[in-house]
Structures are given as C-alpha cells and as structure tokens.
Design a protein around this motif. Structure first.
Motif, PDB file in Angstrom:
ATOM      1  N   GLY A 104       8.696   4.618  -6.294  1.00 56.83           N
ATOM      2  CA  GLY A 104       7.466   3.896  -6.624  1.00 56.83           C
ATOM      3  C   GLY A 104       7.726   2.567  -7.305  1.00 56.83           C
ATOM      4  N   CYS A 105       6.783   2.187  -8.165  1.00 56.77           N
ATOM      5  CA  CYS A 105       6.863   0.869  -8.794  1.00 56.77           C
ATOM      6  C   CYS A 105       8.075   0.740  -9.689  1.00 56.77           C
ATOM      7  N   CYS A 106       8.455   1.837 -10.341  1.00 54.70           N
ATOM      8  CA  CYS A 106       9.652   1.795 -11.183  1.00 54.70           C
ATOM      9  C   CYS A 106      10.862   1.395 -10.349  1.00 54.70           C
ATOM     10  N   CYS A 163       4.948  -2.222  -3.481  1.00 50.78           N
ATOM     11  CA  CYS A 163       4.530  -0.870  -3.841  1.00 50.78           C
ATOM     12  C   CYS A 163       5.159   0.166  -2.899  1.00 50.78           C
ATOM     13  N   CYS A 164       4.434   1.283  -2.649  1.00 53.61           N
ATOM     14  CA  CYS A 164       5.092   2.403  -1.957  1.00 53.61           C
ATOM     15  C   CYS A 164       5.297   2.168  -0.463  1.00 53.61           C
ATOM     16  N   THR A 165       4.401   1.414   0.204  1.00 58.59           N
ATOM     17  CA  THR A 165       4.677   1.065   1.605  1.00 58.59           C
ATOM     18  C   THR A 165       5.994   0.303   1.649  1.00 58.59           C
ATOM     19  N   GLY A 201       0.830  -1.200   0.000  1.00 58.93           N
ATOM     20  CA  GLY A 201       0.000   0.000   0.000  1.00 58.93           C
ATOM     21  C   GLY A 201       0.864   1.249   0.000  1.00 58.93           C
ATOM     22  N   HIS A 202       0.450   2.253   0.770  1.00 58.13           N
ATOM     23  CA  HIS A 202       1.151   3.543   0.713  1.00 58.13           C
ATOM     24  C   HIS A 202       1.439   4.226   2.026  1.00 58.13           C
ATOM     25  N   SER A 203       0.513   4.075   2.992  1.00 54.49           N
ATOM     26  CA  SER A 203       0.703   4.834   4.218  1.00 54.49           C
ATOM     27  C   SER A 203       1.261   3.888   5.285  1.00 54.49           C
ATOM     28  N   GLN A 207      -4.537   2.114  -1.567  1.00 53.54           N
ATOM     29  CA  GLN A 207      -4.156   2.346  -2.971  1.00 53.54           C
ATOM     30  C   GLN A 207      -3.255   1.279  -3.596  1.00 53.54           C
ATOM     31  N   CYS A 208      -3.510   1.059  -4.890  1.00 55.99           N
ATOM     32  CA  CYS A 208      -2.707   0.149  -5.720  1.00 55.99           C
ATOM     33  C   CYS A 208      -2.800  -1.318  -5.301  1.00 55.99           C
ATOM     34  N   VAL A 209      -3.812  -1.633  -4.476  1.00 55.40           N
ATOM     35  CA  VAL A 209      -4.061  -3.024  -4.087  1.00 55.40           C
ATOM     36  C   VAL A 209      -5.132  -3.527  -5.055  1.00 55.40           C
ATOM     37  N   GLY A 219       7.260   6.005 -11.599  1.00 56.22           N
ATOM     38  CA  GLY A 219       5.901   5.677 -11.994  1.00 56.22           C
ATOM     39  C   GLY A 219       5.597   4.193 -11.960  1.00 56.22           C
ATOM     40  N   CYS A 220       4.398   3.895 -12.483  1.00 49.50           N
ATOM     41  CA  CYS A 220       3.833   2.556 -12.349  1.00 49.50           C
ATOM     42  C   CYS A 220       4.316   1.636 -13.447  1.00 49.50           C
ATOM     43  N   ASN A 221       3.553   0.561 -13.648  1.00 47.49           N
ATOM     44  CA  ASN A 221       3.704  -0.335 -14.793  1.00 47.49           C
ATOM     45  C   ASN A 221       2.368  -0.390 -15.499  1.00 47.49           C
ATOM     46  N   GLY A 244       9.050   6.153  -1.788  1.00 46.00           N
ATOM     47  CA  GLY A 244       7.777   5.928  -2.470  1.00 46.00           C
ATOM     48  C   GLY A 244       7.463   7.099  -3.394  1.00 46.00           C
ATOM     49  N   CYS A 245       6.297   7.013  -4.070  1.00 48.95           N
ATOM     50  CA  CYS A 245       5.966   8.066  -5.046  1.00 48.95           C
ATOM     51  C   CYS A 245       5.885   9.456  -4.409  1.00 48.95           C
ATOM     52  N   VAL A 246       5.406   9.545  -3.157  1.00 47.64           N
ATOM     53  CA  VAL A 246       5.322  10.878  -2.551  1.00 47.64           C
ATOM     54  C   VAL A 246       6.718  11.455  -2.329  1.00 47.64           C
ATOM     55  N   GLU A 296      -3.941   6.828 -12.083  1.00 46.57           N
ATOM     56  CA  GLU A 296      -4.301   8.249 -12.232  1.00 46.57           C
ATOM     57  C   GLU A 296      -3.290   9.144 -11.514  1.00 46.57           C
ATOM     58  N   LYS A 297      -2.648   8.610 -10.471  1.00 42.54           N
ATOM     59  CA  LYS A 297      -1.683   9.415  -9.708  1.00 42.54           C
ATOM     60  C   LYS A 297      -0.485   9.862 -10.547  1.00 42.54           C
ATOM     61  N   THR A 298      -0.207   9.147 -11.636  1.00 46.14           N
ATOM     62  CA  THR A 298       0.999   9.498 -12.401  1.00 46.14           C
ATOM     63  C   THR A 298       0.824  10.820 -13.155  1.00 46.14           C
TER      64      THR A 298
HETATM   65 NI1  NFS Z   1       2.837   5.436  -7.529  1.00 52.70          NI
HETATM   66 FE1  NFS Z   1       2.660   3.846  -5.280  1.00 52.70          FE
HETATM   67 FE2  NFS Z   1       3.054   2.010  -8.006  1.00 52.70          FE
HETATM   68 FE3  NFS Z   1       1.952   3.665  -9.487  1.00 52.70          FE
HETATM   69 FE4  NFS Z   1       0.796   2.702  -7.420  1.00 52.70          FE
HETATM   70  S1  NFS Z   1       2.359   1.899  -5.982  1.00 52.70           S
HETATM   71  S2  NFS Z   1       2.086   5.950  -5.595  1.00 52.70           S
HETATM   72  S3  NFS Z   1       0.690   4.851  -8.286  1.00 52.70           S
HETATM   73  S4  NFS Z   1       1.334   1.698  -9.139  1.00 52.70           S
HETATM   74  S5  NFS Z   1       4.039   3.825  -8.870  1.00 52.70           S
END
Ligand code: NFS
Length: 642
Positions: A472-474, A294-296, A258-260, A332-334, A442-444, A513-515, A550-552
């Motif tokens: 992030g995912c990259c 993912c970002c967690t 997840g993210h947080s 998110q992203c689950v 970014g993502c995939n 993570g992405c943030v 959408e976050k990208t």
């Molecule tokens: Ni970023 Fe983290 Fe991954 Fe994409 Fe989702 S995990 S915030 S949105 S998919 S890089």
C-alpha cells in the motif's frame, strides 16, 4: 507543514511542496492547517451521529448520549462502523475482479486467465470437481465460490477461511463465536447493531468487530488478491525504478491510480498499439511514461515493474509537477483535491468506476457485467490521455530529479522460491540470523510528518535483523527511500545483511497493494508451520504507523485475530490513553481517553488472553521501533530462541 518540510524523508516531496507554494496552489497540508484545531470529541471517537436526535458528544458533564448510550458503546460503535466501511471498500474491489473472471471464463470479456497455478491451487483447496483440461471451467467454478463468500446470507463458514486459515486459529475463532458468514452479511449486521436502539453492549460489538475483521480478511482481501492473480498472473521478482523523477518532460506522462487494475490492464495493452504510437508521434511527444499511484500502482509495479510515483498524500504533488497529462483512476483513495490541482494544470482526469465519479472529469466506465465495450473503451481512454499532451502548459513544469531502484514482485511464491522454501526461513529465524518478520503497511496521515514514521521505523527494524514486508501507501514511502533496493542490505543488521547479500534480495520486500497483505499473512502462516510454533508465539509484528483510511482498521484487526500484535502510530479510529478529561477541552491533548473499557480491551490483557495479541500505540517512530524490537525479543524468549 513546517515539520513535513524538515522531516519527510523524500527530498522530492519537499521540492514539490515548495514548488506548489510558489505557484500558490493549495494542497491537503494547507487544508489540514485550516482545519485546526480539529474537534476533540471527534478525535476521541466520542461523538455519536447514528441517529437524528444527535449529534451527541460525551463530556465530563454529559456522560451519556440522548438515547442513553455511554462512551463505551459510542466509541465501539464508531470503530465497528469504520471497520465495516473499509470492508465494503475491499468488497467492491473484490466484486469487480471476480465478475471479471466470470466474464473472461464465459468468453464475454477479452480478458486473460494468466494465473493457472492459482486456479488449480484453489480448485484443490476448495475441493472442487473440475476436469484438468478445462482451465476456463475451473476458473468459473472458483469465481462462483469467491462470489458466494462475498455475499452469502445464511450460515456457513467462509470457504476461503476454511481453505487458508491455520487450524489452531480456526479452533480459537470457533470457541469465541466469531466465524463470519460473508463479507456483505457482516457489514449489514454491524450497521444494524449500531443503529439507534440497537446493541448497547460494547462487548458484543467488539465480538462483531472480530467477526467482521475475519470477513474482511478472508471474504475481501483474500478474494481480491487471489482473483487478481487468477486474471493477471502471480508476480515475479524484477527490477524497477520509482519516485517522481520517472516522469519525463518530453513524454506523455500518464498516471494510473486507485485499486482495481482490470480496466488499466486493458489500457496498458492499448498504449502499445500502432494506432496509439502514431498518436504519440502526432502530438509531438517522444514516448509514453506510465506511472502508478496507490494500490493500482503497487499491483502494476509488482506484475510488470511499471514505475510507481507516490501514494495517497502525494497525489496532488505528482500533479504539481505540471508534467502529468492524464490520470486514469478507478476506485478508492482518489481525493477530491486531485481534481482541484488537475484544473490548475489542465490535467485530464478519467474516471473508470461508477462508484468513483468526480465532477468535471471524463467518465468512461468499466462494468464487468457489460464487458463487451471494454476494448473500445480502453482505447478511448488511451487516446484521451495522449491527446492531453498537446494542451500541456510547458511553463509550469518542475520534475524533481530523484529516482530510486527497487527489486519488486514479491508474491508468496517468489519469496519462498528465493529463500529455497519455508524451512530455510524457519531455520534462519530459529538460529537468530533473522530475528523476526514484520509487516510495515498502511496509509499516510497529515497528523504526523509525511512518511517519516514509515521510513524511520523500517530502518530501525532492518538494523535489528528484522525482515520487513510492505504494501500500500507505506510501500511507496519505503520504495522511494531506497529500502526495497538490494543495495539497502548495507543498512541491515549483520544477520539480515548476510541473508540479503546471499540471496540478492532487499531487506524490505514490497509484496503488492493493501489486499496483498494476504501474501504476508500466508508467509507468516507457512513459516510458523515450518517452525512448529503457534502463530501467536512467533516473532511477528503488524506495524501501521500512519493510519488514514477506514480500510486500515480491518487490516490491523485481521492480523490481531491471527494472534499478531499491532503497533499503530496514531490513535486513528482506535482509542488510546490520553490525559484528563476537561469540560472545556477542544483539542486531543485536553481530552481523556475515549473509552477506558474499550481501550483496555484492545490494548490490554483481555484481548491478549483471547487472541494472543494486542494493540500498542506509539506515535514517536523511534520509540515505536524499540517497542516492536522488544516484542520480537519477548516472543523469541517465549519460544526458547536466542
Ligand atoms: Ni490501503 Fe490502497 Fe493507500 Fe491507505 Fe488507500 S491506497 S488500500 S487505504 S491510502 S494504504
């Protein structure tokens, strides 16, 4: 799927895809195939679903929707809605972490405030009046300012934007009228503008896109990243091992996803208690392996060196090993497919965020406004995860052997300290030992061979002496490919290789993570200032080769607003020029560019003129890498650097 099998850089991915096919367990690539051909209008952003007269789509015959909206307004509204949906996601993440600081500072939650330096930095930057001997009081004051940036409804510039953005950019944004009020306000305004009978002028929506991107950047990315540092500290460099091979058949394998990272920080604490250790012994396991996704996962890798396994598109594959006992997910992203695969193996899924419920999963929520039960709940989560080991079906286990080493934990402070300050980086850039800085993020997406673009582009960039940061995912793709290992210095060009060898760093720095793209942004600000060159002229690039979420959209546009050009790999939500429009068109190749005017604005000279940056789209990674290197070269020439 064929292409994925041949081109994906991680052998473990190939092995797991074959393993899942043998077990006849479906994954997202199978479902992607069943969705073909995808709707050509949707792919071009040419369908409008913002009222109940529709859905409308633009064809050669019908150039307007029922209400009279043309393709420019439809495409722009779709892009704007995608950006603010991403904003809302980061907003929710920031909200949870900020409320957690408040609970910690007020003594209601058993949570730490480890990021003392960050608290005092913010106190100074925000001009707050605090006594230096009361950290909790200072953290509380900071948290309330961050909270206001999330939700203010009356006009006042964002406090974090005022505190962190470079002065020359602020001037440009002021002139363009794109300074935002708050995260929440810009989401609401964007939804309001794009509803039936709202704004018809795509250019005004484009202005709102830029304004929302600034809110996205400062009111949600900066807030999440800084607030997490306040709670759990600023990451420092450390060695770690990553990739699917970190899982162990005779251990309890728990994935954090997840993210947080607030709840999972507590769970990690509980996994170390004597009670849980005894339980591990009781269920017959040799120990516990904790892995991140993912970002967690990125957060925990950066802070504690906890191994990461994979990213958004690998989550089903990770469960396909049959060795995962529990996945603890926050927000998110689950993807729903996770639970489908979990059910094939009896994997325990535990959801911890009320926004991310999954039917059939155990739900133990974390609510920062009712944090009294946090310790008890985290212990319960840990217990359930361990108990799941006893139910594991041992006949289906297949763990690919690959693991990779990585040097991680590259906060802004860590990077500057290792280089010996921003002036050193500035000198290396000016003399051309390092040619440029790029962030590959970014993502995939199943639309291109999984992780192939991320890894191919990054390899070419470091070969060209361009230092890369990633999130992030990259970052999972680059970590698993070994590019974040100091040994990868061998793959770098002569200048970058020398720097990496001298400093003991990898050519690709995983910053979080992405943030934490804000860490890259702040690095760019600091280095630009040290060179004396404006950001928009610096040899910098934002690279998002496999966009999915959408976050990208907001990530890219945030960098654009700072004068940093975007290199995206696939149309995603942004329009790109494609061949001619045909009435019978059903696939993306058959269709016209979604909107000529909007495309020309983002990918053309107009935006360049306004912001000093634009969007390049190139799906082929080799060509994309060339384009990025050309861009870096042009930027260097413009500054008179060799
Ligand atoms: Ni970023 Fe983290 Fe991954 Fe994409 Fe989702 S995990 S915030 S949105 S998919 S890089």
């Amino acid at each position: 799927k064929e292409e994925v099998l041949t081109l994906t850089p991680n052998p473990a991915t190939r092995d797991l895809l074959e393993h899942m096919a043998d077990l006849k367990i479906e994954n997202l690539w199978d479902r992607f195939e069943k969705q073909q051909p995808q709707c050509g209008y949707g792919l071009r952003n040419l369908c409008c679903r913002m009222c109940q007269w529709g859905p409308c789509r633009i064809t050669a015959k019908a150039r307007r929707g029922i209400c009279g909206r043309d393709e420019n307004a439809i495409v722009m509204a779709n892009i704007l809605r995608a950006l603010v949906a991403g904003l809302a996601a980061h907003w929710r993440h920031a909200h949870e972490v900020i409320l957690s600081i408040i609970a910690a500072a007020e003594g209601r939650a058993n949570l730490p405030i480890k990021g003392e330096t960050r608290v005092w930095e913010l106190v100074d930057k925000l001009g707050l009046n605090c006594s230096r001997d009361n950290l909790k009081e200072a953290a509380l004051k900071v948290a309330f300012v961050l909270l206001e940036d999330l939700g203010r409804l009356t006009w006042q510039p964002l406090r974090l934007l005022e505190a962190y953005a470079p002065e020359d950019r602020k001037e440009i944004w002021r002139r363009l009228g794109v300074l935002p009020r708050s995260g929440a306000y810009e989401v609401l305004e964007a939804l309001h503008m794009t509803t039936l009978g709202g704004c018809t002028d795509w250019k005004e929506m484009a202005v709102q896109e830029l304004r929302s991107a600034l809110a996205y950047c400062y009111a949600t990315l900066f807030t999440s990243s800084l607030a997490t540092e306040i709670l759990f500290g600023i990451p420092e460099p450390k060695l770690a091992r990553v990739n699917y091979g970190v899982l162990k058949a005779d251990h309890v394998n728990i994935l954090l996803h997840g993210h947080s990272p607030v709840m999972v920080e507590k769970v990690l604490e509980k996994l170390n208690t004597p009670e849980i250790k005894e339980l591990v012994h009781k269920v017959g396991a040799k120990g516990i392996v904790v892995g991140g996704m993912c970002c967690t996962g990125d957060e925990l890798l950066a802070r504690y060196g906890i191994p990461t396994v994979t990213n958004i598109m690998g989550q089903e594959l990770a469960l396909g090993t049959g060795a995962v006992d529990a996945v603890i997910v926050d927000m998110q992203c689950v993807i729903p497919g996770l639970k489908i695969v979990a059910d094939c193996f009896g994997t325990q899924i535990i959801t911890t965020c009320p926004s991310n419920r999954i039917p059939g999963a155990v739900h133990i929520p974390f609510d920062p406004e009712r944090p009294e039960t946090l310790d008890k709940d985290a212990l319960q989560v840990a217990r359930l995860a361990i108990e799941a080991y006893a139910r594991r079906d041992r006949n289906k286990i297949f763990i690919p052997s690959s693991t990779t080493q990585a040097l991680v934990g590259w906060s802004l402070e860590a990077i500057l300290e290792r280089f010996g300050g921003e002036d050193k980086i500035a000198r290396l850039l000016k003399e051309g030992t390092i040619k440029g800085l790029a962030t590959v993020v970014g993502c995939n997406t199943p639309k291109v061979p999984y992780e192939h673009s991320h890894v191919t582009i990054t390899r070419k960039l470091i070969e060209g002496d361009i230092l890369v940061t990633t999130t992030g995912c990259c970052s999972h793709a680059l970590l698993n490919a070994g590019l974040c290992d100091p040994e990868a210095a061998n793959l770098a060009g002569p200048g970058l290789k020398r720097v990496c060898r001298e400093l003991g760093i990898p050519p690709v720095l995983a910053v979080g993570g992405c943030v934490d793209n804000t860490r890259t942004l702040r690095l760019f600000f600091t280095v630009a200032q040290a060179t004396g060159a404006p950001l928009a002229q610096m040899p910098l690039a934002f690279v998002g080769p496999e966009p999915g979420n959408e976050k990208t959209v907001g990530q890219g546009v945030s960098f654009l607003t700072h004068g940093i050009s975007n290199f995206i790999g696939f149309p995603g939500p942004l329009p790109v020029p494609l061949p001619s429009l045909r009435e019978e068109a059903t696939s993306i190749d058959d269709l016209d560019r979604g909107s000529t005017e909007v495309t020309d604005f983002f990918a053309g000279e107009d935006l360049k003129e306004l912001l000093g940056a634009k969007i390049f789209t190139e799906p082929y990674p080799e060509l994309a890498a060339q384009a990025i290197k050309m861009h870096i070269k042009r930027q260097r020439w413009s500054l008179g650097w060799k």
